[in-house]
Enzyme design. Structure first.
Site, short mmCIF file in Angstrom:
data_model
loop_
_atom_site.label_atom_id
_atom_site.label_comp_id
_atom_site.label_asym_id
_atom_site.label_seq_id
_atom_site.Cartn_x
_atom_site.Cartn_y
_atom_site.Cartn_z
N ARG A 1 -2.73 2.66 48.92
CA ARG A 1 -2.14 2.97 47.71
C ARG A 1 -2.11 4.61 47.78
O ARG A 1 -2.67 5.46 48.18
CB ARG A 1 -3.19 2.69 46.42
N ARG B 1 14.19 18.52 31.28
CA ARG B 1 13.38 17.92 32.24
C ARG B 1 14.05 17.52 33.63
O ARG B 1 14.74 16.48 33.31
CB ARG B 1 12.50 16.86 31.53
N ALA C 1 2.97 20.44 24.49
CA ALA C 1 2.37 19.91 25.49
C ALA C 1 2.18 21.04 26.63
O ALA C 1 2.76 21.71 26.92
CB ALA C 1 2.71 18.30 25.78
N GLU D 1 -1.56 25.77 23.72
CA GLU D 1 -0.18 25.13 24.07
C GLU D 1 0.64 25.26 22.52
O GLU D 1 1.79 25.52 22.78
CB GLU D 1 -0.23 23.72 24.63
N GLU E 1 4.22 27.59 22.84
CA GLU E 1 5.28 26.62 22.65
C GLU E 1 6.05 26.79 21.44
O GLU E 1 7.08 26.72 21.19
CB GLU E 1 5.15 25.40 23.09
N GLY F 1 -0.98 2.97 37.74
CA GLY F 1 -0.81 2.38 39.08
C GLY F 1 -0.33 3.54 40.28
O GLY F 1 -0.13 3.10 41.30
N GLU G 1 -3.38 11.34 36.07
CA GLU G 1 -3.16 12.09 34.97
C GLU G 1 -3.50 11.26 33.66
O GLU G 1 -3.14 10.18 33.36
CB GLU G 1 -1.57 12.24 34.99
N GLU H 1 10.74 26.55 30.38
CA GLU H 1 9.99 27.25 29.15
C GLU H 1 10.99 28.14 28.33
O GLU H 1 10.64 28.61 27.29
CB GLU H 1 8.72 27.78 29.35
#
Length: 193
Positions: free
Chosen positions: A42, A69, A81, A98, A102, A121, A125, A150
């Protein structure tokens, strides 16, 4: 009441090699032994964890941030976040930091909303999502140097029911936004019934 819950477990690791170390994540390959004696390889993305904030104003609106992103090729609608990247910093403090960095906001009421394992899986995180209420502009200047994506954060306040509708319609797909907003909505719905 059912005893349904995630339960800590660990299959024996027969071998482990780190294949990659990056600025935020690393990737290791583990060979694990299953209960039947077979072994399986894995790949694991090792991540420091993160926080996200459902900031709610006095008009029952949620702060969202449009954020480029690159990995998914989107200007995504997200919650404020960030990473748990300050050694020893409690998750609640990281969430407060944060929100200030932000959105230049602070809140007088904070509460845990939900925790999410983003992809069991493949990654370690875990994200702590907090509810921030009674928000106001940060009193003191925030010492934060934005860089890369950012530099292009675009905040907006969206009424909670409208945001729920956008989630259900598939107009926004960020998992942390979905988990945080729908958890808040479910809590309110349960309280109202």
């Amino acid at each position: 009441m059912s005893d349904l819950a995630d339960v800590p477990a660990a299959w024996p690791v027969l071998d482990s090699k780190t294949a990659f170390r990056g600025a935020v994540v690393s990737v290791r390959t583990d060979e694990v032994e299953a209960p039947d004696g077979s072994s399986h390889v894995r790949d694991v993305v090792v991540h420091p964890g993160a926080v996200a904030v459902v900031a709610l104003d006095s008009q029952d609106r949620v702060l969202v941030i449009r954020h480029y992103r690159h990995p998914v090729g989107l200007r995504a609608v997200e919650l404020p976040a960030g990473l748990l990247d300050v050694r020893g910093e409690p998750a609640i403090r990281a969430a407060q930091r944060e929100l200030a960095e932000e959105a230049l906001l602070q809140a007088t009421r904070w509460s845990p909303l939900v925790e999410v394992n983003t992809s069991t899986g493949m990654t370690t995180e875990r994200v702590h999502i907090f509810l921030a209420e009674d928000v106001s502009t940060v009193a003191a200047p925030v010492h934060f140097e934005a860089h890369a994506e950012e530099l292009d954060l675009d905040p907006d306040w969206v009424p909670l029911p409208e945001l729920v509708d956008k989630i259900i319609a598939g107009r926004v797909a960020n998992s942390l936004l979905i988990a945080g907003v729908l958890t808040l909505w479910a809590r309110r719905t349960r309280r109202a019934s």
